[in-house]
Write a protein that holds these residues in place. Structure first.
Motif, PDB file in Angstrom:
ATOM      1  N   TYR A 100       0.847  -1.188   0.000  1.00  0.00           N
ATOM      2  CA  TYR A 100       0.000   0.000   0.000  1.00  0.00           C
ATOM      3  C   TYR A 100       0.883   1.239   0.000  1.00  0.00           C
ATOM      4  N   SER A 101       0.311   2.380  -0.329  1.00  0.00           N
ATOM      5  CA  SER A 101       1.090   3.605  -0.514  1.00  0.00           C
ATOM      6  C   SER A 101       0.560   4.728   0.365  1.00  0.00           C
ATOM      7  N   ASN A 102       1.399   5.751   0.529  1.00  0.00           N
ATOM      8  CA  ASN A 102       1.031   6.891   1.362  1.00  0.00           C
ATOM      9  C   ASN A 102       0.250   7.958   0.606  1.00  0.00           C
ATOM     10  N   ALA A 103      -0.100   7.684  -0.652  1.00  0.00           N
ATOM     11  CA  ALA A 103      -0.839   8.650  -1.467  1.00  0.00           C
ATOM     12  C   ALA A 103      -1.641   7.885  -2.514  1.00  0.00           C
ATOM     13  N   PRO A 104      -2.717   8.479  -3.031  1.00  0.00           N
ATOM     14  CA  PRO A 104      -3.535   7.777  -4.023  1.00  0.00           C
ATOM     15  C   PRO A 104      -2.793   7.567  -5.334  1.00  0.00           C
ATOM     16  N   GLN A 105      -3.204   6.509  -6.059  1.00  0.00           N
ATOM     17  CA  GLN A 105      -2.564   6.164  -7.328  1.00  0.00           C
ATOM     18  C   GLN A 105      -3.597   6.014  -8.439  1.00  0.00           C
ATOM     19  N   GLU A 106      -3.157   6.303  -9.659  1.00  0.00           N
ATOM     20  CA  GLU A 106      -3.866   5.900 -10.869  1.00  0.00           C
ATOM     21  C   GLU A 106      -2.927   5.004 -11.657  1.00  0.00           C
ATOM     22  N   ILE A 107      -3.438   3.854 -12.106  1.00  0.00           N
ATOM     23  CA  ILE A 107      -2.625   2.902 -12.854  1.00  0.00           C
ATOM     24  C   ILE A 107      -3.270   2.684 -14.215  1.00  0.00           C
ATOM     25  N   PHE A 108      -2.505   2.924 -15.277  1.00  0.00           N
ATOM     26  CA  PHE A 108      -2.999   2.699 -16.635  1.00  0.00           C
ATOM     27  C   PHE A 108      -2.339   1.450 -17.196  1.00  0.00           C
TER      28      PHE A 108
ATOM     29  N   LEU B 198      -8.278  12.749  -8.710  1.00  0.00           N
ATOM     30  CA  LEU B 198      -7.477  12.508  -9.907  1.00  0.00           C
ATOM     31  C   LEU B 198      -8.390  12.157 -11.076  1.00  0.00           C
ATOM     32  N   SER B 199      -7.842  12.204 -12.283  1.00  0.00           N
ATOM     33  CA  SER B 199      -8.550  11.785 -13.495  1.00  0.00           C
ATOM     34  C   SER B 199      -7.498  11.447 -14.544  1.00  0.00           C
ATOM     35  N   ALA B 200      -7.963  11.040 -15.726  1.00  0.00           N
ATOM     36  CA  ALA B 200      -7.022  10.694 -16.790  1.00  0.00           C
ATOM     37  C   ALA B 200      -7.735  10.741 -18.131  1.00  0.00           C
ATOM     38  N   GLU B 201      -6.942  10.836 -19.200  1.00  0.00           N
ATOM     39  CA  GLU B 201      -7.498  10.774 -20.552  1.00  0.00           C
ATOM     40  C   GLU B 201      -6.535  10.000 -21.440  1.00  0.00           C
ATOM     41  N   TYR B 202      -7.122   9.302 -22.405  1.00  0.00           N
ATOM     42  CA  TYR B 202      -6.334   8.561 -23.397  1.00  0.00           C
ATOM     43  C   TYR B 202      -6.576   9.209 -24.750  1.00  0.00           C
ATOM     44  N   GLY B 203      -5.488   9.552 -25.441  1.00  0.00           N
ATOM     45  CA  GLY B 203      -5.601  10.186 -26.749  1.00  0.00           C
ATOM     46  C   GLY B 203      -4.881   9.407 -27.823  1.00  0.00           C
TER      47      GLY B 203
ATOM     48  N   VAL C 290       2.300  -4.380 -18.898  1.00  0.00           N
ATOM     49  CA  VAL C 290       3.006  -3.113 -18.685  1.00  0.00           C
ATOM     50  C   VAL C 290       2.005  -2.140 -18.080  1.00  0.00           C
ATOM     51  N   ALA C 291       2.292  -1.657 -16.882  1.00  0.00           N
ATOM     52  CA  ALA C 291       1.371  -0.771 -16.162  1.00  0.00           C
ATOM     53  C   ALA C 291       2.106   0.495 -15.745  1.00  0.00           C
ATOM     54  N   ILE C 292       1.517   1.654 -16.048  1.00  0.00           N
ATOM     55  CA  ILE C 292       2.081   2.953 -15.687  1.00  0.00           C
ATOM     56  C   ILE C 292       1.338   3.464 -14.469  1.00  0.00           C
ATOM     57  N   SER C 293       2.077   3.778 -13.416  1.00  0.00           N
ATOM     58  CA  SER C 293       1.464   4.192 -12.154  1.00  0.00           C
ATOM     59  C   SER C 293       1.851   5.618 -11.811  1.00  0.00           C
ATOM     60  N   LEU C 294       0.847   6.451 -11.524  1.00  0.00           N
ATOM     61  CA  LEU C 294       1.081   7.802 -11.022  1.00  0.00           C
ATOM     62  C   LEU C 294       0.644   7.866  -9.567  1.00  0.00           C
ATOM     63  N   THR C 295       1.517   8.379  -8.695  1.00  0.00           N
ATOM     64  CA  THR C 295       1.221   8.560  -7.277  1.00  0.00           C
ATOM     65  C   THR C 295       1.141  10.047  -6.982  1.00  0.00           C
ATOM     66  N   ASP C 296       0.018  10.490  -6.421  1.00  0.00           N
ATOM     67  CA  ASP C 296      -0.236  11.912  -6.170  1.00  0.00           C
ATOM     68  C   ASP C 296       0.231  12.275  -4.758  1.00  0.00           C
ATOM     69  N   THR C 297       1.526  12.558  -4.611  1.00  0.00           N
ATOM     70  CA  THR C 297       2.095  12.807  -3.283  1.00  0.00           C
ATOM     71  C   THR C 297       1.663  14.129  -2.685  1.00  0.00           C
ATOM     72  N   ASN C 298       1.161  15.061  -3.495  1.00  0.00           N
ATOM     73  CA  ASN C 298       0.689  16.345  -2.974  1.00  0.00           C
ATOM     74  C   ASN C 298      -0.751  16.274  -2.479  1.00  0.00           C
ATOM     75  N   ASN C 299      -1.374  15.126  -2.609  1.00  0.00           N
ATOM     76  CA  ASN C 299      -2.742  14.963  -2.151  1.00  0.00           C
ATOM     77  C   ASN C 299      -2.797  15.074  -0.627  1.00  0.00           C
ATOM     78  N   ASN C 300      -3.854  15.696  -0.109  1.00  0.00           N
ATOM     79  CA  ASN C 300      -3.970  15.878   1.335  1.00  0.00           C
ATOM     80  C   ASN C 300      -4.131  14.565   2.085  1.00  0.00           C
ATOM     81  N   ASP C 301      -4.477  13.477   1.380  1.00  0.00           N
ATOM     82  CA  ASP C 301      -4.511  12.174   2.033  1.00  0.00           C
ATOM     83  C   ASP C 301      -3.120  11.753   2.497  1.00  0.00           C
ATOM     84  N   ASN C 302      -2.083  12.309   1.872  1.00  0.00           N
ATOM     85  CA  ASN C 302      -0.706  12.023   2.264  1.00  0.00           C
ATOM     86  C   ASN C 302      -0.275  13.049   3.301  1.00  0.00           C
TER      87      ASN C 302
END
Length: 530
Positions: free
Chosen positions: A85-93, A392-397, A175-187
């Protein structure tokens, strides 16, 4: 009694409101002042038995500005990414491959279970479910939280502190790309991403950068024999987390390789009593004491992982996630506030049954589509409600050769663009009108576009595919050119006088581009290709 009821209702709304709104901390002063932006490549790889993890340096100014960290996970056949588990929320594509994953929400019940035969669970009248690939004669009792199937193009939302595991059951690498939002107030720790491993004895993904930052800060401080950095605390001198060496003795080892999982620091006596086990080997394995260096965070499951799942004939129906695209909001939904930001009552989905993934990569129903230029698909808190919690959110182009996405900016979010396939010429402009990026963005590279910086891109390959992570659950985009853009919505007189143009030229500037976001190749570009 009435006052008590009113207070209870108010408290309920406060809790629900707090859980549905996510705020971000501000970056350090001058963190977002750039002379030049740089596309970043991963600069560290941690090899494991079943794959590897690559990381980008979160100390780079671009990532510090956005308050995020990035990593790339590769799982080979039958590879299991052990729980963490992590100290901040993640988005994994999911860029490539398919497999299984699980999220363990604290306090939620085990909804996938084998019928109990005796002991603490009651007998079940339902037909027993089977492990995949297992005969009925080999049935074992088991129960756990929901197991999800992931596919190429899926976006997976992982809240702070929720344990995650992933498994590849196919021949194609995941292959999975993970972004961790360390500036989120949950952290509420510092701005470094932390992986709290629940198994193994491997180095943390971002530990190397954390050590570099710590050493850099120490070098910048004036030396003092009375400095806290030079004086070990009493508990550091006397306490031995693993019962093997003192903390001071292990300091040199930790600088080299901070291994261990969350159970490694507890004594065997504590763990034996907590888990009610007498077998010494169980406790040793739990603490990661019998690990080989090659295993790492990703292990290979011999013979494949047995996943508790419904019968094959029912699997497609039961594993299919709820698709918001095919749901039509009726008047009753509108009265209840479903789908409108901030008006939902917070219990349209409980945390334990929340949808945690949405496919944005297959483009079965893109949000923006031009058959000559490209397509765009988004995931935000309107079609994946859990993103409201994460902020968080994301878009695929997908941009076709020589097609352009118009200059635009994000009004309320940073954009972290990861090039999945192909290449594009991208330009980014700051508040002073300076072009801070004017280069080719290549496959596997990441470009951070800060909030309100304008960006435009032109594909240099047949298909330029990208995923853009956004640091708001409902980002707002302002187009600077094309139909319904800022220029298009200005009065003609304002355009003429702002740019010193005759009315006819001002009209051309406003009206010549009939496209909203994607602009097809010009006739000159088409002739050049032919």
């Amino acid at each position: 009694m009435a006052k008590l009821l009113a207070l209870s209702v108010c408290f309920c709304f406060l809790v629900l409101g707090a859980s549905s709104i996510s705020f971000r901390q501000q970056p350090e002063e001058n963190a977002c002042e750039f002379q030049r932006l740089n596309a970043q490549r991963p600069d560290n790889r941690l090899e494991s038995e079943g794959g590897y993890i690559e990381t980008w340096n979160p100390n780079n100014q671009e990532f510090e500005c956005a308050g995020v960290a990035l990593s790339r996970l590769v799982l080979r056949r039958n590879a299991l990414r052990r729980p963490f588990y992590s100290n901040a929320p993640q988005e994994i594509f999911i860029q490539q491959g398919r497999g299984y994953f699980g999220l363990i929400f604290p306090g939620c019940p085990s909804t996938y279970e084998e019928p109990a035969q005796q002991g603490r669970r009651h007998q079940s009248q339902r037909a027993p479910r089977r492990f995949e690939g297992e005969d009925q004669s080999q049935q074992q009792q088991d129960s756990h939280q929901k197991v999800h199937r992931f596919d190429e193009g899926d976006l997976i939302a992982v809240p702070t502190g929720v344990a995650l595991w992933m498994y590849n059951d196919h021949d194609t690498d995941v292959v999975a790309i993970s972004l961790t939002d360390t500036n989120n107030n949950d952290n509420q720790l510092d701005q470094f991403p932390r992986r709290f491993n629940l198994a193994g004895n491997q180095e943390q993904e971002f530990l190397r950068y954390q050590q570099q930052s710590r050493q850099s800060r120490r070098r910048s401080l004036p030396y003092s024999p009375y400095s806290p950095q030079t004086q070990p605390r009493q508990e550091e001198r006397e306490f031995s987390p693993r019962g093997q060496h003192s903390r001071r003795e292990r300091a040199g080892q930790e600088e080299e390789n901070e291994g261990g999982n969350i159970f490694s620091g507890f004594t065997p006596e504590f763990l034996a009593q907590a888990f009610q086990v007498d077998d010494r080997q169980i406790v040793q394995n739990l603490r990661g004491e019998n690990e080989s260096e090659e295993e790492g965070a990703i292990v290979t499951v011999r013979g494949g992982l047995r996943i508790l799942s419904p019968d094959r004939k029912r699997r497609a129906d039961e594993e299919e996630e709820y698709d918001e695209d095919e749901y039509e909001y009726d008047e009753e939904d509108r009265r209840r506030g479903r789908g409108s930001r901030g008006r939902g009552n917070g219990i349209e989905e409980t945390i334990c049954t929340a949808s945690v993934k949405k496919n944005i990569g297959r483009n079965r129903s893109p949000d923006i589509y031009n058959p000559q230029a490209g397509s765009l698909k988004t995931a935000n808190d309107l079609n994946l409600l859990i993103l409201r919690w994460l902020g968080l959110s994301a878009e695929y182009g997908n941009l076709y050769r020589n097609a352009l996405f118009v200059p635009h900016y994000n009004t309320n979010a940073h954009s972290i663009i990861y090039a999945l396939r192909g290449r594009a010429h991208v330009q980014v402009v700051d508040s002073n009108g300076n072009r801070v990026y004017d280069e080719e963005l290549q496959e596997g590279h990441v470009l951070v576009v800060p909030q309100n910086f304008a960006v435009a891109g032109k594909s240099q390959s047949d298909n330029f595919e990208y995923v853009a992570f956004k640091t708001d659950s409902r980002p707002s985009i302002a187009n600077l050119a094309g139909e319904n853009s800022i220029i298009d919505n200005l009065p003609e007189e304002v355009v003429a006088n702002s740019y010193g143009l005759p009315r006819e030229q001002a009209r051309q500037l406003k009206n010549n581009n009939p496209f909203k976001f994607f602009v097809p190749p010009s006739q000159q570009s088409l002739r050049a290709v032919a």
